[in-house]
Scaffold this motif. Structure first.
Motif, short mmCIF file in Angstrom:
data_model
loop_
_atom_site.label_atom_id
_atom_site.label_comp_id
_atom_site.label_asym_id
_atom_site.label_seq_id
_atom_site.Cartn_x
_atom_site.Cartn_y
_atom_site.Cartn_z
N SER A 1 84.49 -22.31 104.92
CA SER A 1 85.56 -22.85 104.09
C SER A 1 85.36 -24.31 103.73
CB SER A 1 86.91 -22.67 104.80
OG SER A 1 86.95 -23.47 105.97
N ALA A 2 84.32 -24.93 104.25
CA ALA A 2 84.10 -26.37 104.04
C ALA A 2 83.50 -26.65 102.67
CB ALA A 2 83.20 -26.94 105.12
N LYS A 3 83.94 -27.74 102.07
CA LYS A 3 83.40 -28.20 100.78
C LYS A 3 82.73 -29.56 100.91
CE LYS A 3 85.05 -24.70 98.55
NZ LYS A 3 84.18 -23.56 98.41
N GLN A 4 82.86 -30.20 102.07
CA GLN A 4 82.29 -31.52 102.31
C GLN A 4 82.25 -31.74 103.82
OE1 GLN A 4 85.21 -33.56 100.06
NE2 GLN A 4 86.75 -33.51 101.65
N ILE B 1 77.88 -35.22 102.16
CA ILE B 1 78.05 -35.75 103.52
C ILE B 1 78.45 -37.21 103.46
CG2 ILE B 1 76.88 -36.27 105.70
CD1 ILE B 1 75.03 -33.86 105.13
N VAL B 2 79.51 -37.53 104.20
CA VAL B 2 79.95 -38.91 104.40
C VAL B 2 79.60 -39.28 105.84
CG1 VAL B 2 81.92 -40.49 104.50
CG2 VAL B 2 81.83 -38.70 102.74
N GLY B 3 78.76 -40.28 106.02
CA GLY B 3 78.45 -40.79 107.36
C GLY B 3 79.39 -41.93 107.66
N ALA B 4 80.20 -41.79 108.70
CA ALA B 4 81.17 -42.82 109.08
C ALA B 4 80.68 -43.51 110.35
CB ALA B 4 82.54 -42.20 109.30
N ASN B 5 80.26 -44.77 110.19
CA ASN B 5 79.70 -45.55 111.30
C ASN B 5 80.80 -46.06 112.22
OD1 ASN B 5 76.83 -45.56 110.55
ND2 ASN B 5 77.54 -46.68 108.76
N LEU B 6 80.79 -45.58 113.45
CA LEU B 6 81.81 -45.98 114.41
C LEU B 6 81.68 -47.44 114.82
CD1 LEU B 6 81.91 -42.80 116.70
CD2 LEU B 6 83.29 -43.34 114.68
N PHE C 1 82.78 -40.04 96.09
CA PHE C 1 81.41 -39.55 96.32
C PHE C 1 81.39 -38.02 96.38
CE2 PHE C 1 77.94 -38.15 99.05
CZ PHE C 1 76.86 -38.72 98.41
N CYS C 2 82.20 -37.45 97.26
CA CYS C 2 82.20 -35.98 97.39
C CYS C 2 82.70 -35.31 96.13
CB CYS C 2 83.04 -35.56 98.60
SG CYS C 2 82.34 -36.11 100.18
N GLY C 3 83.72 -35.90 95.52
CA GLY C 3 84.27 -35.32 94.29
C GLY C 3 83.31 -35.35 93.11
N ASN C 4 82.33 -36.23 93.15
CA ASN C 4 81.34 -36.36 92.07
C ASN C 4 79.92 -36.17 92.60
OD1 ASN C 4 83.12 -37.27 89.80
ND2 ASN C 4 83.61 -38.83 91.32
N TYR C 5 79.78 -35.38 93.62
CA TYR C 5 78.50 -35.23 94.31
C TYR C 5 77.36 -34.83 93.38
CZ TYR C 5 75.11 -33.78 97.83
OH TYR C 5 73.97 -33.63 98.58
N SER C 6 77.64 -34.08 92.36
CA SER C 6 76.57 -33.63 91.45
C SER C 6 75.83 -34.82 90.81
CB SER C 6 77.13 -32.71 90.37
OG SER C 6 78.08 -33.39 89.58
N LYS C 7 76.50 -35.96 90.70
CA LYS C 7 75.86 -37.16 90.14
C LYS C 7 74.89 -37.82 91.12
CE LYS C 7 79.85 -38.38 87.30
NZ LYS C 7 80.90 -39.39 87.08
N TYR C 8 75.09 -37.56 92.42
CA TYR C 8 74.32 -38.24 93.45
C TYR C 8 73.20 -37.39 94.05
CZ TYR C 8 78.29 -41.43 93.35
OH TYR C 8 79.25 -42.31 92.94
#
Length: 165
Positions: free
Chosen positions: A64-67, A97-102, A139-146
């Motif tokens: 069910s994941a989209k991102q 993928i969003v990498g979130a640096n802790l 970013f995720c919403g426009n991933y096709s550009k990236y």
């Protein structure tokens, strides 16, 4: 908006689970503009689960994941059994993928980030709701550009300053 999509969160279940719980608390706090549909709410894992059973349940969550968000902590770089496998599944499914640096870094952090994410068309941000939300939305919403460029993406300091960070 991208935050309406199911989001698969990848993290070190031993060291970084509190950061995952904090993200859930951000979502439930009326004073923080942050939301995501958590793919982890689909089924429950226990520490006693065998590896194949765990991976089967994780695959269900991916359905069910989209991102995805990868919480990048001190030991994330060295986790292969599940974290690397989850990232590989994301890549095979072509999920943004969003990498979130802790540690607060605003770009790809080679000292903590799994090498599989280097030049993987992922965006890297600090672990803060005010910047994770735009990453999910933009970013995720426009991933096709990236995708397909083999780059690391990030937001420059002026974006952080504009968000009051």
């Amino acid at each position: 908006m991208s935050y309406r999509n199911k989001t698969y969160v990848i993290f070190d279940g031993d060291s970084d689970i509190n950061n995952y719980y904090l993200m859930k608390a951000w979502k439930n706090n009326k004073n923080i503009d942050f939301d995501f549909h958590d793919a982890h709410e689909l089924n429950t894992l226990t520490n006693r689960s065998q590896e194949e059973n765990t991976k089967r349940k994780l695959r269900e969550r991916f359905s069910s994941a989209k991102q995805a968000i990868v919480l990048i902590g001190e030991s994330t770089k060295n986790l292969y059994q599940f974290v690397r496998w989850e990232i590989e599944v994301c890549q095979a499914l072509d999920l943004p993928i969003v990498g979130a640096n802790l540690n607060g870094e605003i770009d790809y952090d080679a000292s903590r980030c799994p090498p599989i994410l280097k030049y993987a068309d992922a965006v890297f941000v600090s672990y803060r709701p005010k910047i994770i939300k735009p990453a999910l939305d933009n970013f995720c919403g426009n991933y096709s550009k990236y995708k397909g460029q083999g780059k690391n993406w990030s937001y420059n300091k002026s974006v952080y300053e504009g968000l009051g960070l």
